[in-house]
Scaffold this active site. Structure first.
Site, short mmCIF file in Angstrom:
data_model
loop_
_atom_site.label_atom_id
_atom_site.label_comp_id
_atom_site.label_asym_id
_atom_site.label_seq_id
_atom_site.Cartn_x
_atom_site.Cartn_y
_atom_site.Cartn_z
N HIS A 1 -52.82 -35.66 -8.79
CA HIS A 1 -54.00 -35.52 -9.37
C HIS A 1 -53.30 -33.94 -10.05
O HIS A 1 -53.77 -33.33 -9.22
CB HIS A 1 -55.37 -35.60 -8.94
N HIS B 1 -54.82 -28.66 -18.68
CA HIS B 1 -56.30 -29.67 -18.33
C HIS B 1 -56.76 -29.30 -19.29
O HIS B 1 -57.74 -29.83 -19.60
CB HIS B 1 -56.83 -29.90 -17.07
O1 G3P Z 1 -56.65 -39.17 -13.36
C1 G3P Z 1 -57.90 -39.01 -14.42
C2 G3P Z 1 -58.78 -38.06 -14.23
O2 G3P Z 1 -57.47 -37.02 -14.29
C3 G3P Z 1 -59.72 -38.03 -15.37
O3 G3P Z 1 -60.34 -36.22 -15.52
O4 G3P Z 1 -60.77 -34.41 -15.80
O5 G3P Z 1 -60.21 -34.49 -14.20
O6 G3P Z 1 -58.64 -34.74 -16.04
P1 G3P Z 1 -59.60 -35.11 -15.33
CA CA Z 2 -55.96 -35.61 -16.27
#
Ligand code: G3P
Ligand code: CA
Length: 238
Positions: free
Chosen positions: A10, A52
């Site tokens: 992630h 992000h």
């Molecule tokens: O994998 C999905 C997730 O990344 C969504 O939330 O806020 O971490 O981008 P966020």
């Molecule tokens: Ca994400």
């Protein structure tokens, strides 16, 4: 892409390295992870960058919105030092740079369109163009919390899979996914746990359920046994 459960880093290996940087993505590849998740936005001059937050302030040594700076300006900023002095010099990568790195490596890439706050009109076309440039159509899938952005993406191509991100329990997700013909549904782990029976029923009907984010080994083992397609996590998982 949809055989055994895959585990994606992630924002790269974001527990130990600055999120959404080439370093975090390289570390994921070097650790043998199945692939990565990343977030994409438009710069002022409509280039695709991997970052992000809409605001630079948390992860970049600058103040203001990503959308108000050109790529050249963003490239002068530091995207590593927020995580530690040893990461000084890391930059915000372009989507091009990330996809070029992964070209031919047979890793899965989940590109999240960060179109929830600003719609970044036309970003869907540019993302498709970039994926095609590196022949990664079979390795990439797209998600977004902005389901109109996903509908737009799906109207532009059938060759790259995509699906919807969700984080609340205020509607009947099974009915919603069926109504809007969505095969990939990406809930948070909390949402999945709250509505477990619904998601298991969706899996039995052939929907692909991808979950963000889970790092506990015993929980990951359980999700694998339940037939979850993708789990994103922030650490190195063996
Ligand atoms: O994998 C999905 C997730 O990344 C969504 O939330 O806020 O971490 O981008 P966020
Ligand atoms: Ca994400």
């Amino acid at each position: 892409m949809w055989g055994k459960t895959v585990i994606l880093s992630h924002r790269g290996i974001s527990a130990n390295y600055p999120e959404n940087t080439m370093l975090a993505f390289r570390k994921s590849y070097e650790a043998g992870m199945d692939g990565i998740e990343l977030d994409v936005q438009f710069t002022k001059d409509r280039e695709l960058v991997v970052v992000h937050d809409e605001l630079l302030d948390r992860t970049v040594n600058a103040t203001g919105y990503v959308k108000d700076f050109t790529l050249k300006e963003l490239k002068t900023m530091d995207a590593g030092v927020f995580k530690g002095e040893e990461f000084k010099g890391e930059q915000i990568p372009t989507l091009d740079e990330v996809l070029e790195y992964f070209q031919g490596k047979e890793k899965i890439i989940n590109i999240e369109l960060k179109t929830g706050v600003f719609s970044y009109f036309g970003i869907e076309e540019k993302v498709i163009e970039c994926i095609k440039k590196y022949q990664l159509e079979d390795y990439v899938y797209i998600t977004s919390f902005n389901h109109l952005s996903i509908a737009r993406f799906q109207g532009l191509t059938k060759k790259i899979e995509s699906g919807i991100l969700i984080y609340d329990t205020q509607f009947d997700i099974q009915k919603y996914a069926k109504t809007y013909n969505q095969d990939i549904v990406n809930p948070s782990i909390e949402y999945f746990d709250l509505c477990r029976e619904t998601f298991l029923s969706m899996i039995s009907k052939g929907k692909k359920i991808t979950i963000y984010t889970e790092d506990k080994p015993e929980k990951i083992r359980e999700l694998i046994s339940l037939g979850i397609n993708v789990i994103t996590n922030i650490e190195i998982t063996s």
